[in-house]
Design a protein around this motif. Structure first.
Motif, PDB file in Angstrom:
ATOM      1  N   PRO A   1       0.840  -1.208   0.000  1.00  0.00           N
ATOM      2  CA  PRO A   1       0.000   0.000   0.000  1.00  0.00           C
ATOM      3  C   PRO A   1       0.869   1.249   0.000  1.00  0.00           C
ATOM      4  O   PRO A   1       2.019   1.228   0.451  1.00  0.00           O
ATOM      5  N   ASP A   2       0.328   2.327  -0.509  1.00  0.00           N
ATOM      6  CA  ASP A   2       1.070   3.582  -0.553  1.00  0.00           C
ATOM      7  C   ASP A   2       1.336   4.073   0.862  1.00  0.00           C
ATOM      8  O   ASP A   2       0.476   3.993   1.742  1.00  0.00           O
ATOM      9  N   ARG A   3       2.550   4.589   1.069  1.00  0.00           N
ATOM     10  CA  ARG A   3       2.895   5.132   2.370  1.00  0.00           C
ATOM     11  C   ARG A   3       2.260   6.505   2.525  1.00  0.00           C
ATOM     12  O   ARG A   3       2.242   7.303   1.604  1.00  0.00           O
ATOM     13  N   VAL A   4       1.775   6.750   3.705  1.00  0.00           N
ATOM     14  CA  VAL A   4       1.227   8.076   4.003  1.00  0.00           C
ATOM     15  C   VAL A   4       2.400   8.945   4.428  1.00  0.00           C
ATOM     16  O   VAL A   4       3.063   8.671   5.427  1.00  0.00           O
ATOM     17  N   ALA A   5       2.668   9.950   3.645  1.00  0.00           N
ATOM     18  CA  ALA A   5       3.809  10.811   3.934  1.00  0.00           C
ATOM     19  C   ALA A   5       3.470  11.765   5.070  1.00  0.00           C
ATOM     20  O   ALA A   5       2.393  12.364   5.114  1.00  0.00           O
ATOM     21  N   ASP A   6       4.396  11.872   6.015  1.00  0.00           N
ATOM     22  CA  ASP A   6       4.209  12.824   7.105  1.00  0.00           C
ATOM     23  C   ASP A   6       4.418  14.229   6.568  1.00  0.00           C
ATOM     24  O   ASP A   6       5.268  14.467   5.726  1.00  0.00           O
ATOM     25  N   ARG A   7       3.619  15.130   7.080  1.00  0.00           N
ATOM     26  CA  ARG A   7       3.773  16.513   6.672  1.00  0.00           C
ATOM     27  C   ARG A   7       5.030  17.069   7.297  1.00  0.00           C
ATOM     28  O   ARG A   7       5.217  17.039   8.506  1.00  0.00           O
ATOM     29  N   SER A   8       5.921  17.566   6.484  1.00  0.00           N
ATOM     30  CA  SER A   8       7.176  18.095   6.988  1.00  0.00           C
ATOM     31  C   SER A   8       7.016  19.572   7.301  1.00  0.00           C
ATOM     32  O   SER A   8       6.591  20.359   6.463  1.00  0.00           O
ATOM     33  N   THR A   9       7.358  19.924   8.527  1.00  0.00           N
ATOM     34  CA  THR A   9       7.269  21.316   8.929  1.00  0.00           C
ATOM     35  C   THR A   9       8.641  21.964   8.977  1.00  0.00           C
ATOM     36  O   THR A   9       8.750  23.179   9.162  1.00  0.00           O
ATOM     37  N   GLY A  10       9.689  21.173   8.818  1.00  0.00           N
ATOM     38  CA  GLY A  10      11.032  21.728   8.883  1.00  0.00           C
ATOM     39  C   GLY A  10      11.566  21.809  10.300  1.00  0.00           C
ATOM     40  O   GLY A  10      12.678  22.220  10.525  1.00  0.00           O
ATOM     41  N   ILE A  11      10.747  21.422  11.273  1.00  0.00           N
ATOM     42  CA  ILE A  11      11.164  21.455  12.665  1.00  0.00           C
ATOM     43  C   ILE A  11      11.110  20.035  13.193  1.00  0.00           C
ATOM     44  O   ILE A  11      10.159  19.296  12.945  1.00  0.00           O
ATOM     45  N   ALA A  12      12.139  19.629  13.927  1.00  0.00           N
ATOM     46  CA  ALA A  12      12.168  18.297  14.486  1.00  0.00           C
ATOM     47  C   ALA A  12      11.191  18.227  15.649  1.00  0.00           C
ATOM     48  O   ALA A  12      11.344  18.904  16.655  1.00  0.00           O
TER      49      ALA A  12
END
Length: 74
Positions: free
Chosen positions: A57-68
């Motif tokens: 199944p397609d991976r659900v990409a995490d939304r990247s905010t640029g902050i760890a």
């Protein structure tokens, strides 16, 4: 200029070899009978082309905010 004259012989040999190989390669290509080609195509289309590995199944990409950010526990 003398150095360039030394390169003439290897260049002629290389070009001659390329012409010779290309001429020999022409002999192996024959016309395929149309009926034979249709039978091969039909045979290939009738095969069951299922992959050996199940489709992931397609991976659900995490939304990247640029902050760890540490993931929250649920």
């Amino acid at each position: 200029m003398d150095i360039l004259l030394w390169l003439v012989a290897p260049a002629l040999v290389t070009v001659g070899a390329m012409v010779w190989v290309s001429w020999l390669g022409r002999e192996g290509r024959g016309e395929v009978d149309r009926d034979v080609a249709v039978q091969r195509l039909q045979k290939a289309l009738e095969k069951d082309h299922r992959s050996k590995h199940p489709v992931r199944p397609d991976r659900v990409a995490d939304r990247s905010t640029g902050i760890a950010v540490r993931p929250t526990r649920r």
